[in-house]
Structures are given as C-alpha cells and as structure tokens.
Design an enzyme around this catalytic site. Sequence first.
Site, PDB file in Angstrom:
ATOM      1  N   GLY A 131       0.796  -1.819  -0.028  1.00 39.25           N
ATOM      2  CA  GLY A 131       0.096   0.370   0.079  1.00 39.25           C
ATOM      3  C   GLY A 131       0.923   1.447   0.048  1.00 39.25           C
ATOM      4  O   GLY A 131       1.323   2.058  -1.210  1.00 39.25           O
ATOM      5  N   TRP A 157      -8.021  -2.272  -3.091  1.00 33.59           N
ATOM      6  CA  TRP A 157      -8.572  -1.597  -2.708  1.00 33.59           C
ATOM      7  C   TRP A 157      -8.906  -0.070  -4.096  1.00 33.59           C
ATOM      8  O   TRP A 157      -8.997   0.830  -3.875  1.00 33.59           O
ATOM      9  CB  TRP A 157      -7.971  -0.702  -1.242  1.00 33.59           C
ATOM     10  CG  TRP A 157      -7.876  -1.366  -0.044  1.00 33.59           C
ATOM     11  CD1 TRP A 157      -7.155  -2.101   0.614  1.00 33.59           C
ATOM     12  CD2 TRP A 157      -9.193  -1.552  -0.058  1.00 33.59           C
ATOM     13  NE1 TRP A 157      -7.597  -2.820   1.269  1.00 33.59           N
ATOM     14  CE2 TRP A 157      -9.027  -1.908   1.575  1.00 33.59           C
ATOM     15  CE3 TRP A 157     -10.435  -0.740   0.280  1.00 33.59           C
ATOM     16  CZ2 TRP A 157      -9.969  -2.409   2.692  1.00 33.59           C
ATOM     17  CZ3 TRP A 157     -11.073  -0.616   1.290  1.00 33.59           C
ATOM     18  CH2 TRP A 157     -11.014  -1.599   2.470  1.00 33.59           C
ATOM     19  N   ARG A 244      -4.148  14.329  -4.604  1.00 32.18           N
ATOM     20  CA  ARG A 244      -4.070  14.412  -2.823  1.00 32.18           C
ATOM     21  C   ARG A 244      -4.647  15.444  -2.916  1.00 32.18           C
ATOM     22  O   ARG A 244      -4.992  15.974  -2.024  1.00 32.18           O
ATOM     23  CB  ARG A 244      -2.808  15.054  -2.781  1.00 32.18           C
ATOM     24  CG  ARG A 244      -2.284  13.318  -1.942  1.00 32.18           C
ATOM     25  CD  ARG A 244      -0.566  13.074  -1.791  1.00 32.18           C
ATOM     26  NE  ARG A 244      -0.438  11.547  -1.884  1.00 32.18           N
ATOM     27  CZ  ARG A 244       0.415  10.958  -1.610  1.00 32.18           C
ATOM     28  NH1 ARG A 244       2.154  11.601  -2.335  1.00 32.18           N
ATOM     29  NH2 ARG A 244       1.300   9.717  -1.628  1.00 32.18           N
ATOM     30  N   ARG A 269     -29.903  24.097  20.429  1.00 33.44           N
ATOM     31  CA  ARG A 269     -30.300  23.334  21.672  1.00 33.44           C
ATOM     32  C   ARG A 269     -29.890  23.891  22.594  1.00 33.44           C
ATOM     33  O   ARG A 269     -29.039  24.723  23.053  1.00 33.44           O
ATOM     34  CB  ARG A 269     -29.356  21.976  21.198  1.00 33.44           C
ATOM     35  CG  ARG A 269     -29.195  21.025  22.677  1.00 33.44           C
ATOM     36  CD  ARG A 269     -30.167  20.042  23.151  1.00 33.44           C
ATOM     37  NE  ARG A 269     -30.072  19.166  23.305  1.00 33.44           N
ATOM     38  CZ  ARG A 269     -30.942  18.040  23.825  1.00 33.44           C
ATOM     39  NH1 ARG A 269     -31.401  17.779  23.148  1.00 33.44           N
ATOM     40  NH2 ARG A 269     -30.337  17.463  24.968  1.00 33.44           N
ATOM     41  N   GLU A 364      -4.641   7.818  -1.008  1.00 33.18           N
ATOM     42  CA  GLU A 364      -3.769   8.373  -1.230  1.00 33.18           C
ATOM     43  C   GLU A 364      -2.787   9.317  -0.612  1.00 33.18           C
ATOM     44  O   GLU A 364      -2.100  10.168  -1.111  1.00 33.18           O
ATOM     45  CB  GLU A 364      -4.713   9.458  -2.262  1.00 33.18           C
ATOM     46  CG  GLU A 364      -6.222   9.193  -3.078  1.00 33.18           C
ATOM     47  CD  GLU A 364      -6.680  10.320  -4.427  1.00 33.18           C
ATOM     48  OE1 GLU A 364      -5.676  11.234  -4.760  1.00 33.18           O
ATOM     49  OE2 GLU A 364      -7.294   9.594  -4.404  1.00 33.18           O
ATOM     50  N   GLY A 365      -2.645   8.031  -0.041  1.00 37.90           N
ATOM     51  CA  GLY A 365      -1.431   8.377   0.881  1.00 37.90           C
ATOM     52  C   GLY A 365      -1.526   8.581   2.307  1.00 37.90           C
ATOM     53  O   GLY A 365      -2.515   9.661   2.387  1.00 37.90           O
TER      54      GLY A 365
END
Length: 382
Positions: A131, A157, A244, A269, A364-365
């Site tokens: 990877g 992947w 990236r 809230r 992508e890293g």
Amino acid sequence: MDFSFTEEQLMIQDVARRIAQEKIAPSAEHFDRLGEFPVENVRILGENGLMGVEVPVEYGGAGMDSIAYVLAMIEIAAGDAAHSTIMSVNNSLFCVGILKNGTEEQKQKYVRAVAEGKAIGAFALTEPQSGSDASGMRCRAVKQADGSFVINGKKSWITSGPVARYIVLFAMTEPEKGSRGISAFMIDTDKPGFHRGKTEPKLGIRASATCEIEFTDYVAQPGDILGAEGEGFKTAMSVLDAGRIGIASQAVGIARAAYEATLEYVKERKAFGKPIGAFQMTQAKIADMKCRLDAATLLALRAAWVKGQGKPFTTEASVAKLTASEAAMWITHQAVQIHAGMGYSKELPLERYFRDAKITEIYEGTSEIQRLVIARNETGLR
Ligand code: CAA
C-alpha cells in the site's frame, strides 16, 4: 495577494452546490445505507462538467483550473463524501495522468468518455501486500516478441473498480530495476483476462464502490502503454500529487458540512436554560473547528494555485492533504460530541460525516506518508 475567485470559478462552485444540495445530499443516506453506487447522480455530475473539471474542452471536460476543481470538490463532498470520491478518481487519478503522459489517441479514447461521465475510470496501484510501499508491487507485465505485454497479478482497494470501464494500471515490466521498472498501462475491463473480486464492505464512503481486481494473461498492446516504459512510478507519484489536492478538498467539504450543522445546533439546542453555544466549553470547540476548517480550506486552495502556476506542488499538496484530513477527522469528532446522542444517531448525517472523514487520512497516501513526503522535501534527507 487576491483572495477573490473568478466568475468561472464561482460559476462551477454554484453548479456543484446546487447539484449537491438538490440531488446528492437528499439521497446520501439511502446510498450509504445500501452501499449502492449512485448511477443517476454520477450521470448528472458528468453532464455538468464535474467529472472532468480541469480537462480541456476538446477532450470532453469543463476546461477550468485547479482552483475551480477545489471549489467544486468541496461542494460535492459537503453533499456526500462518497460522491466526491467517485468524482475525484475520474478527475484526478484517471484523467490527469493520461492528459500529461498519454498519446493523442489515448486522450481521445479514454479521457473524453470519463470526463463526460459516460464511463467510469479507476487507478490501480495498491496490491494486497503493498500500500504505502507502492514500488513493492508484484503485478507483472511481461513483454512479448511482438511488443505486446502479458499481465498477471492482483490489485486491491480499487476505488470504482466494480463499475470502471477503463483503468490506469501500474505493473512491473522490469522487476530488477525497482521503481524504475514500473510501467503504466491503459486497461479496458471488457477485454479477456480482466476479473473483478468481491466489493469491499467499508466503514464509510459506502456509496463509492471498491473491490479487488485480478489479471490472468491479460494482453496489453504496445499502444496501451501510458507514457514511457519504466516511467510508471513517476507517473503514479505525480498523479497522486494532483489527487491529494482533491482529497484535501474532499476533507474540507466533509468538515464544512459537519461544522455548519453544528453551528445551527448549538444555537437551537438548550441546556440549563440557554443555548449550548453560549457555554464557553462549546464556544472553544466552535472556535477551534472554525480555525481548522479555514486553515484546511486555504491550504487546499494554495496547493491548487501553485499547481496552476506550473510550479512543483508536491509539498503543498501533501501539506494540504495532511492538514485537511486531520481537520476533518477532528471536526467531525467534535460535531458528533456536541450533538451527543443525536450525533451518534443515524437520524442525522453527523455519524456519516465522522465515518467518511476517516478515509481521507488513509487513501492517496496515509497521514504518515504525507509527513514523510513533507519532511523529505523540507530537509532533503531520507
Ligand atoms: N513526482 C514525480 N516523481 C516522483 C515523486 C513525485 N511526487 N515522488 C517520487 N518520485 C520519483 C523520485 O524522484 C524517484 O525517481 P528516480 O528513480 O529517478 O530517483 C522515484 O520516483 C522513486 O522515489 P522514492 O525513492 O522517493 O520512492 P519510495 O519508494 O521511497 O516511495 C513514497 C516514496 C512517497 C513513500 C511513495 O511510495 C508513496 O507516495 N507511497 C504512498 C502510495 C499511495 O499514496 N497510495 C495510494 C493508493 S491510490 C488510492 O488510494 C486511490 C484511491 O483509492 C482513491
């Protein structure tokens, strides 16, 4: 320095925002729950130039710049991250490498169909055992006497793998040369020897389809090689630089959606007789979310600007991706925490933003690889 956008950039941002709000966000829960690929929404993205934002008009794209791409990606990701994953693979991982290294014939054949959204593209680098160490790949392309290559091996992947018509594949042509022995090939998934494995069940971005693919004696013709033989690793790395910036933009979009939902919630809230946004502990979180979101946005735009100047942008892309993905993870975490039980519930999209943000720190890293790239470039040491 000018922080304003051009009319063209604002126009594509507007188109992307409209599609994201009218089509994508309302159907995101459905596609996420079923893990179904959003075919019709992808067609709409293609028809509106969003599958090839930076692709020149003559190859079927919108012919815009990298800043326009960042703006469009942020909007689509704010609608739903999985849709922006599909968009980013078509735009950056598939089209960029072919536009930069492909022949005229390859550009006409592959880029046009994918930039128009008529076909889906994919990028096959990762393998079951490699990877982060991308050059440790085992997939082999053996050159034959007639100049063709016979490809055997597995890739894992693969984003859009289950639906891709065309794939940019990286394979070893001369294993003894390491990263200099890797070449890139254009793969037509309709040809014999190409097989798809099971679709991966994932934590997030569930509407984006991911699977393993396998090649058994797939024959690539000499005209299918992308760029020069042995230059594939450099092609992969430069494509990932551009990719990236897309993932940084995706992270910004997810973070913005979570931040905007939180900003509304803290005003509505009430607890202990006042809006929870009036408590200093919530205010500190809002301020920190805003700072990280703005920093991530500006870094994504800076990377796109440097790329647009035609200068090296590896460091800027990694800085943007690292900062934005970690900001998205942190902001979505805080958004779930502030929404408390409602943040944890599937009735609101907050838990989906939280699940989707995680992948931006991985694909992508990984964040660790981004730190390695930045530090190597900064110090010159390795
Ligand atoms: N641009 C151009 N060339 C580059 C480059 C770049 N950004 N980075 C490196 N190179 C060149 C080097 O100059 C070197 O060239 P020479 O042989 O001529 O000297 C060659 O590539 C090898 O470089 P390194 O020695 O630095 O390579 P390395 O093996 O140490 O690896 C790495 C560097 C940064 C760790 C790289 O392997 C890497 O980025 N790994 C992460 C891979 C990754 O991001 N995978 C994501 C999979 S795709 C995905 O996720 C898609 C998806 O599903 C959406």
